[in-house]
Write an enzyme that holds these catalytic residues in place. Structure first.
Site, PDB file in Angstrom:
ATOM      1  N   SER A  49      14.791   1.946  -5.447  1.00 29.91           N
ATOM      2  CA  SER A  49      13.919   1.521  -4.354  1.00 29.91           C
ATOM      3  C   SER A  49      14.656   1.219  -3.055  1.00 29.91           C
ATOM      4  O   SER A  49      14.045   1.168  -1.989  1.00 29.91           O
ATOM      5  CB  SER A  49      13.104   0.291  -4.767  1.00 29.91           C
ATOM      6  OG  SER A  49      13.939  -0.839  -4.912  1.00 29.91           O
ATOM      7  N   LYS A  86      14.935  -6.293  -1.610  1.00 28.41           N
ATOM      8  CA  LYS A  86      14.268  -5.501  -0.581  1.00 28.41           C
ATOM      9  C   LYS A  86      14.825  -5.913   0.785  1.00 28.41           C
ATOM     10  O   LYS A  86      15.586  -6.864   0.913  1.00 28.41           O
ATOM     11  CB  LYS A  86      12.751  -5.747  -0.577  1.00 28.41           C
ATOM     12  CG  LYS A  86      12.050  -5.543  -1.917  1.00 28.41           C
ATOM     13  CD  LYS A  86      11.963  -4.102  -2.341  1.00 28.41           C
ATOM     14  CE  LYS A  86      11.243  -3.980  -3.688  1.00 28.41           C
ATOM     15  NZ  LYS A  86      11.349  -2.611  -4.248  1.00 28.41           N
TER      16      LYS A  86
END
Length: 229
Positions: free
Chosen positions: A60, A108
């Site tokens: 990701s 993230k």
């Protein structure tokens, strides 16, 4: 007689020295468990409150972080400052974000912070924060042909609630993040953002594999973002 006396003194000194050596060795082995215990306690305190290692379990964050990379996260920094735009952070994900309940730690990039107006997208496909289009080419995922993934395939438009952050993976087509939760929740600003109290730390060093070793800084585009109106 003097020579014999000197010999006796020398023998006595040798015996005393040997005795001292035995005592030192004995003292070392007695103290070793204590030293090991202290070292373990210090290591646990550092891991709990200061710095912790994390491995990357998914793609990701490609190409910034690859599958199975290892990073160091500073867990102390946000006790003295607020999370900032552009930081790559480790956070405890809400249960609704998890595909596996045991996988609670996510990594993230913070795109917007509390009070920011974040939108997707302008006529060039760029995400805007407080009206400024972000130039994300320096970190967004690029495929084998060198093509850069689009900043977002989904539209969104919201004010990030105070005390929360909007986070996204650098591989936008392969990341469960704020944008995905925004779409799934029908635009709920709380469901799609992360409470800053759940931010564990700031990733600052990619240390493994050694071929990828490097410091993790903040992209320049975030320096230009104006404060919320």
């Amino acid at each position: 007689m003097i020579e014999e006396g000197q010999a006796a003194d020398q023998n006595g000194d040798s015996a005393a020295a040997a005795d001292d050596q035995k005592k030192k060795k004995s003292s070392f082995w007695k103290e070793l468990p204590i030293l090991l215990g202290v070292a373990i306690v210090v290591a646990l305190l550092v891991r709990t409150f200061v710095i912790q290692t994390y491995y990357i379990p998914s793609g990701s964050m490609e190409n910034t972080l690859q599958l199975n990379d290892r990073v160091l996260a500073n867990k102390l920094v946000y006790h003295f400052s607020e999370p900032s735009r552009g930081d790559v952070v480790v956070f405890e994900a809400p249960v609704s974000w998890r595909s596996n309940l045991d996988d609670k730690d996510f990594i993230k990039r913070i795109i917007a912070v509390g009070g920011d107006h974040i939108q997707c997208c302008d006529d060039q496909g760029r995400i805007l924060v407080n009206g400024l289009p972000l130039e994300e080419d320096s970190y967004l995922f690029t495929d084998a042909s060198g093509a850069t993934v689009a900043p977002s395939a989904d539209d969104f438009d919201l004010i990030v609630p105070e005390g929360r952050v909007w986070v996204m993976g650098d591989h936008r087509n392969h990341s469960g993040d704020s944008r995905e939760r925004y779409v799934r929740s029908g635009g709920d600003p709380y469901e799609s953002t992360i409470d800053i109290d759940d931010v564990v730390g700031k990733s600052f060093l990619l240390y493994w594999p050694l071929g990828n070793f490097g410091w993790m800084g903040t992209p320049e585009t975030y320096d230009q973002v104006p404060d919320p109106a």
